[in-house]
Design a protein around this motif. Structure first.
Motif, PDB file in Angstrom:
ATOM      1  N   LEU A 147       0.824  -1.201   0.000  1.00 52.62           N
ATOM      2  CA  LEU A 147       0.000   0.000   0.000  1.00 52.62           C
ATOM      3  C   LEU A 147       0.859   1.252   0.000  1.00 52.62           C
ATOM      4  N   LEU A 148       1.882   1.206   0.882  1.00 50.79           N
ATOM      5  CA  LEU A 148       2.783   2.357   1.019  1.00 50.79           C
ATOM      6  C   LEU A 148       3.456   2.664  -0.313  1.00 50.79           C
ATOM      7  N   THR A 149       3.955   1.598  -0.945  1.00 51.82           N
ATOM      8  CA  THR A 149       4.641   1.794  -2.223  1.00 51.82           C
ATOM      9  C   THR A 149       3.687   2.377  -3.267  1.00 51.82           C
ATOM     10  N   GLY A 150       2.475   1.791  -3.289  1.00 54.12           N
ATOM     11  CA  GLY A 150       1.483   2.301  -4.232  1.00 54.12           C
ATOM     12  C   GLY A 150       1.216   3.777  -4.008  1.00 54.12           C
ATOM     13  N   GLY A 151       1.069   4.159  -2.741  1.00 52.77           N
ATOM     14  CA  GLY A 151       0.795   5.563  -2.410  1.00 52.77           C
ATOM     15  C   GLY A 151       1.924   6.461  -2.853  1.00 52.77           C
ATOM     16  N   LEU A 152       3.145   6.003  -2.568  1.00 58.28           N
ATOM     17  CA  LEU A 152       4.300   6.843  -2.925  1.00 58.28           C
ATOM     18  C   LEU A 152       4.440   6.985  -4.437  1.00 58.28           C
ATOM     19  N   ILE A 153       4.148   5.891  -5.150  1.00 55.32           N
ATOM     20  CA  ILE A 153       4.230   5.976  -6.623  1.00 55.32           C
ATOM     21  C   ILE A 153       3.230   7.017  -7.122  1.00 55.32           C
ATOM     22  N   LEU A 154       2.046   6.997  -6.510  1.00 53.23           N
ATOM     23  CA  LEU A 154       1.036   7.973  -6.933  1.00 53.23           C
ATOM     24  C   LEU A 154       1.497   9.398  -6.636  1.00 53.23           C
ATOM     25  N   CYS A 205       4.572  10.478  -6.443  1.00 48.78           N
ATOM     26  CA  CYS A 205       5.634  10.830  -7.391  1.00 48.78           C
ATOM     27  C   CYS A 205       5.049  11.149  -8.763  1.00 48.78           C
ATOM     28  N   LEU A 206       4.079  10.325  -9.178  1.00 51.41           N
ATOM     29  CA  LEU A 206       3.460  10.567 -10.491  1.00 51.41           C
ATOM     30  C   LEU A 206       2.778  11.931 -10.507  1.00 51.41           C
TER      31      LEU A 206
END
Ligand code: UDP
Ligand code: MG
Length: 307
Positions: A262-269, A271-272
Motif C-alpha cells: 500500500l505504502l509503495t502504491g501511495g508513494l508511486i502515486l 511521485c506521479l
C-alpha cells in the motif's frame, strides 16, 4: 518620473481614496508621478471608479482585463504600461503605507536600483497563514538561494530593472522573487503592514494554495528529486525486509508486506502527481498564451480612453 502601479481586484471602495492618498503624499514631496491601476477583471464598479479618478486627475491611468488573471498578471501589465524612470508597486488597500514611497524614492535617487519593502510586522494574519507563508518562503529560499522572508510586492524598481524583468519570456511569473533574481543594487526599507482601508481580502485559501504550488514549481525542481529520494528509501526498506525474511526473522503474518504494498502504491502515486504537475506547468508555458487580455484602457496625461 515615478510610475505607481496599483493592482486592483474588486476594489471599488478603495480606488478614489487610494488615488487621493498616494497623490497627496507624492505631491507633498514634490515627486513627479503617474498612477497606473490595472483592473484585474473586477466584477464590481472598480473600472468606473478608475475612469472617475482619471477624469479628476489625468495623471491616473488604467487597464481593464477581460477577466481575472491574478495579481501577478496585473503587476506585469502595470510594469509594461510604465513610462517612468522608476516604478513602485503597491496594494490598492493601503496595507502598504504610501508614506514610505518618498523614502524609497530618495534611496533610488541616492543610487539604489531596487528598494525592497520588508514587513517589520505582518499585521493581523492568522497563525495558520503565518506558519504557511513561513514554510513557503523557507522552501523557496533553500531552493533558489533568494531569501524572501518578510518581503512583499511593495517595492521600487529602476527602469533598468523593469526592463530586465520584462525581458523574461516565462509565462508563470513570481514578481517577488524575480526582482531579487535579476540582481542589481538592492536596498531595503521596513514598514508596518497597515489594516486594509476598505473591503475584504481578495485571496481565497484555494487561490493561495494554487499561488504557492505554482511559484514553488516555477522556482525549484526539488520536488522531483524528493520523489526519487522517496523511491530510493522505499527500495532499500524492501530489500532489508526481503533479507530479513530470507534470514528467517519473523515478520508476523502477511500484514507487513501488505502494508508495504500500500505504502509503495501511495508513494508511486505521489511521485506521479509531482511529475504530472511539472508536465502541466511546462505545457502551460509552451502554449505561450498572453499573461492577460486587455478589454479597456485609459491613458494618463492625454486623457483619452477607449470605449
Ligand atoms: N489583487 C489582484 N488580483 C487578484 C487578487 C488581488 O490584483 O486576483 C490585488 C488586490 O486588489 C490588492 C492586492 O492584490 O490590491 C492584494 O490583495 P489582498 O489585499 O486581497 O491580499 P493581502 O493583502 O491579504 O495579501
Ligand atoms: Mg491587502
Amino acid at each position: 518620473m515615478l510610475s505607481v502601479i496599483i493592482p486592483s481586484y474588486n476594489e471599488e471602495q478603495n480606488i478614489r481614496n487610494t488615488a487621493e492618498v498616494i497623490s497627496q503624499v507624492l505631491d507633498g514631496s514634490g515627486i513627479d508621478f503617474e498612477l497606473i491601476f490595472p483592473d484585474d477583471g473586477s466584477r464590481d464598479n472598480t473600472w468606473r471608479e478608475i475612469v472617475l479618478a482619471h477624469e479628476k486627475d489625468p495623471r491616473v491611468s488604467g487597464l481593464r482585463f477581460s477577466r481575472n488573471f491574478g495579481k501577478e498578471s496585473a503587476i506585469w501589465a502595470g510594469l509594461e504600461a510604465t513610462s517612468g524612470d522608476c516604478a513602485v508597486v503597491i496594494d490598492c488597500d493601503l496595507q502598504h503605507p504610501p508614506k514610505v514611497i518618498p523614502e524609497m524614492y530618495k534611496m533610488w535617487q541616492n543610487g539604489a536600483e531596487v528598494v525592497e519593502g520588508k514587513k517589520s510586522s505582518r499585521g493581523k494574519e492568522s497563525g495558520i497563514y503565518k506558519a504557511f507563508s513561513k514554510l513557503f518562503y523557507k522552501l523557496i529560499a533553500s531552493a533558489s538561494g533568494i531569501d524572501m522572508a518578510d518581503t512583499s510586492d511593495f517595492k521600487l524598481l529602476d527602469r533598468k530593472v523593469i526592463d530586465a524583468i520584462l525581458s523574461m519570456q516565462e509565462r508563470t511569473t513570481f514578481f517577488r522573487a524575480l526582482s531579487g533574481w535579476v540582481g542589481f543594487k538592492s536596498e531595503s526599507i521596513t514598514y508596518d503592514v497597515e489594516e486594509r482601508a476598505y473591503g475584504e481580502r481578495k485571496w481565497t485559501p484555494k487561490m493561495l494554495i494554487k499561488y504557492a504550488v505554482r511559484n514553488l514549481m516555477a522556482f525549484t525542481s526539488v520536488p522531483l528529486y524528493i520523489s526519487g529520494f522517496l523511491g530510493g528509501v522505499i527500495s532499500v526498506i524492501s530489500v532489508v525486509l526481503f533479507i530479513l525474511k530470507c534470514c528467517g526473522v519473523g515478520l508476523g503474518s502477511f500484514g507487513g508486506s501488505q502494508i508495504l504494498l500500500l505504502l509503495t502504491g501511495g508513494l508511486i502515486l505521489i511521485c506521479l502527481s509531482i511529475i504530472g504537475r511539472y508536465l502541466a506547468q511546462i505545457y502551460e508555458e509552451i502554449k505561450r498564451r498572453p499573461k492577460y487580455i486587455i478589454s479597456d484602457q485609459i491613458k494618463s496625461q492625454g486623457g483619452s480612453h477607449d470605449r
